[in-house]
Design a protein around this motif. Sequence first.
Motif, PDB file in Angstrom:
ATOM      1  N   UNK A   1       9.364 -31.681  34.505  1.00  0.00           N
ATOM      2  CA  UNK A   1       8.923 -30.554  33.693  1.00  0.00           C
ATOM      3  C   UNK A   1       7.611 -30.908  33.000  1.00  0.00           C
ATOM      4  N   UNK A   2       6.684 -29.943  32.931  1.00  0.00           N
ATOM      5  CA  UNK A   2       5.387 -30.145  32.305  1.00  0.00           C
ATOM      6  C   UNK A   2       5.419 -29.563  30.897  1.00  0.00           C
ATOM      7  N   UNK A   3       4.871 -30.299  29.954  1.00  0.00           N
ATOM      8  CA  UNK A   3       4.911 -29.901  28.547  1.00  0.00           C
ATOM      9  C   UNK A   3       3.498 -29.710  28.001  1.00  0.00           C
ATOM     10  N   UNK A   4       3.407 -29.013  26.866  1.00  0.00           N
ATOM     11  CA  UNK A   4       2.147 -28.947  26.130  1.00  0.00           C
ATOM     12  C   UNK A   4       1.900 -30.317  25.494  1.00  0.00           C
ATOM     13  N   UNK A 110      -4.908 -15.308  28.335  1.00  0.00           N
ATOM     14  CA  UNK A 110      -4.300 -16.412  29.081  1.00  0.00           C
ATOM     15  C   UNK A 110      -5.401 -17.283  29.660  1.00  0.00           C
ATOM     16  N   UNK A 111      -5.266 -18.585  29.468  1.00  0.00           N
ATOM     17  CA  UNK A 111      -6.178 -19.566  30.044  1.00  0.00           C
ATOM     18  C   UNK A 111      -5.331 -20.565  30.827  1.00  0.00           C
ATOM     19  N   UNK A 112      -5.348 -20.444  32.137  1.00  0.00           N
ATOM     20  CA  UNK A 112      -4.546 -21.333  32.962  1.00  0.00           C
ATOM     21  C   UNK A 112      -3.075 -21.217  32.656  1.00  0.00           C
ATOM     22  N   UNK A 113      -2.473 -22.314  32.243  1.00  0.00           N
ATOM     23  CA  UNK A 113      -1.035 -22.355  31.975  1.00  0.00           C
ATOM     24  C   UNK A 113      -0.673 -21.957  30.549  1.00  0.00           C
ATOM     25  N   UNK A 114      -1.674 -21.619  29.748  1.00  0.00           N
ATOM     26  CA  UNK A 114      -1.416 -21.365  28.331  1.00  0.00           C
ATOM     27  C   UNK A 114      -1.780 -19.941  27.923  1.00  0.00           C
ATOM     28  N   UNK A 115      -0.869 -19.306  27.208  1.00  0.00           N
ATOM     29  CA  UNK A 115      -1.172 -18.049  26.536  1.00  0.00           C
ATOM     30  C   UNK A 115      -1.712 -18.393  25.159  1.00  0.00           C
ATOM     31  N   UNK A 133      -0.800 -21.389  20.680  1.00  0.00           N
ATOM     32  CA  UNK A 133      -0.657 -21.602  22.116  1.00  0.00           C
ATOM     33  C   UNK A 133       0.821 -21.617  22.498  1.00  0.00           C
ATOM     34  N   UNK A 134       1.123 -21.075  23.678  1.00  0.00           N
ATOM     35  CA  UNK A 134       2.475 -21.196  24.200  1.00  0.00           C
ATOM     36  C   UNK A 134       2.426 -21.257  25.720  1.00  0.00           C
ATOM     37  N   UNK A 135       3.369 -21.962  26.290  1.00  0.00           N
ATOM     38  CA  UNK A 135       3.520 -21.990  27.748  1.00  0.00           C
ATOM     39  C   UNK A 135       4.806 -21.286  28.166  1.00  0.00           C
ATOM     40  N   UNK A 255      -9.304 -39.768  11.113  1.00  0.00           N
ATOM     41  CA  UNK A 255     -10.582 -39.090  10.891  1.00  0.00           C
ATOM     42  C   UNK A 255     -11.535 -39.249  12.067  1.00  0.00           C
ATOM     43  N   UNK A 256     -11.751 -40.475  12.515  1.00  0.00           N
ATOM     44  CA  UNK A 256     -12.817 -40.758  13.481  1.00  0.00           C
ATOM     45  C   UNK A 256     -12.329 -41.360  14.781  1.00  0.00           C
ATOM     46  N   UNK A 257     -11.029 -41.455  14.956  1.00  0.00           N
ATOM     47  CA  UNK A 257     -10.467 -41.992  16.191  1.00  0.00           C
ATOM     48  C   UNK A 257      -9.423 -41.018  16.727  1.00  0.00           C
ATOM     49  N   UNK A 258      -8.959 -41.288  17.920  1.00  0.00           N
ATOM     50  CA  UNK A 258      -7.974 -40.419  18.544  1.00  0.00           C
ATOM     51  C   UNK A 258      -6.600 -40.598  17.909  1.00  0.00           C
ATOM     52  N   UNK A 259      -5.856 -39.520  17.847  1.00  0.00           N
ATOM     53  CA  UNK A 259      -4.455 -39.616  17.465  1.00  0.00           C
ATOM     54  C   UNK A 259      -3.651 -40.030  18.688  1.00  0.00           C
ATOM     55  N   UNK A 260      -2.387 -40.250  18.505  1.00  0.00           N
ATOM     56  CA  UNK A 260      -1.534 -40.406  19.667  1.00  0.00           C
ATOM     57  C   UNK A 260      -1.374 -39.051  20.350  1.00  0.00           C
ATOM     58  N   UNK A 261      -0.846 -39.058  21.544  1.00  0.00           N
ATOM     59  CA  UNK A 261      -0.611 -37.815  22.268  1.00  0.00           C
ATOM     60  C   UNK A 261       0.760 -37.290  21.880  1.00  0.00           C
ATOM     61  N   UNK A 262       0.792 -36.057  21.393  1.00  0.00           N
ATOM     62  CA  UNK A 262       2.040 -35.409  21.006  1.00  0.00           C
ATOM     63  C   UNK A 262       2.493 -34.520  22.158  1.00  0.00           C
ATOM     64  N   UNK A 263       3.751 -34.627  22.504  1.00  0.00           N
ATOM     65  CA  UNK A 263       4.326 -33.813  23.576  1.00  0.00           C
ATOM     66  C   UNK A 263       5.289 -32.828  22.954  1.00  0.00           C
ATOM     67  N   UNK A 264       5.058 -31.549  23.187  1.00  0.00           N
ATOM     68  CA  UNK A 264       5.861 -30.506  22.577  1.00  0.00           C
ATOM     69  C   UNK A 264       6.881 -29.982  23.587  1.00  0.00           C
TER      70      UNK A 264
END
Length: 264
Positions: A1-4, A110-115, A133-135, A255-264
């Motif tokens: 399954x693919x997630x946001x 709608x943009x691709x897989x996201x409303x 955003x929602x998928x 502030x100036x670096x990337x966060x972790x990737x959150x999977x919803x």
Amino acid sequence: MVFIKVCTLASSSSGNCTLVSQGDTHLLIDAGISLRRITASLKALGLTPGDLTGVLVTHEHSDHIGGIRMLVKYHGTQILAPHIVARGLCGCFQELGGSASCFEAGAEFVLGELAVKSFPTPHDTPESVGYRFTDGKSSLVFVTDIGCITRTVLEAALGADMAVIEANHDVVMLKNGAYPSYLKRRILSERGHLSNDDSGSLACRLAGAGTKRILLAHLSKENNTPRLAFDTVGGALGRQGAVVGGDVELETAPADTMSRVYII
């Protein structure tokens, strides 16, 4: 399954850029950092600027649009913004050639897989928006750079699985800080930025409506700290009876670096 998936690439008054992905759909919310930083961040996530579906712009302040010119010039990236913002961008950036895609604030598309649903936000620009955003399975709301919590913001945000919300400043730090009086008044106004206390109020409303993950964003480097923002918003949630780390996950965006990737 693919997630946001969600990852902030930068989140402060110095520059803002957030990646929202679903499958092969990759959207930046704002591009307020250099193309070099955007490219490096995307590379760390296994992507390139050429993989971007587009950039959704919230408003035309420099810390949200600084990287747009080079993205368009070197990669032809699609830029999407509400009408007034789009006109401002085309006036600023010759590379756009008047071709930024525009929509009415409040529009859904709608943009691709996201409303995507846009909604007006109160900020000291001619036009400013947030995005939801929602998928079809899960949902994300993104709302920063707001001076107050309006009914429109609440209606758009309530019920989202994850929320990226502003916690810009601590009121005492701001009032006692070195900013000139006019700038303090601007930030504290209803078209300025959201304080930690107000962010706590919004977080409580969101958690009460079922939001399970809240990311605090756009923290001021001069008038806030990650610990102070977390403690203030977490304290508000606790007083409401929500267990931070149990009922709701709460974090602050770097502030100036990337966060972790959150999977919803």
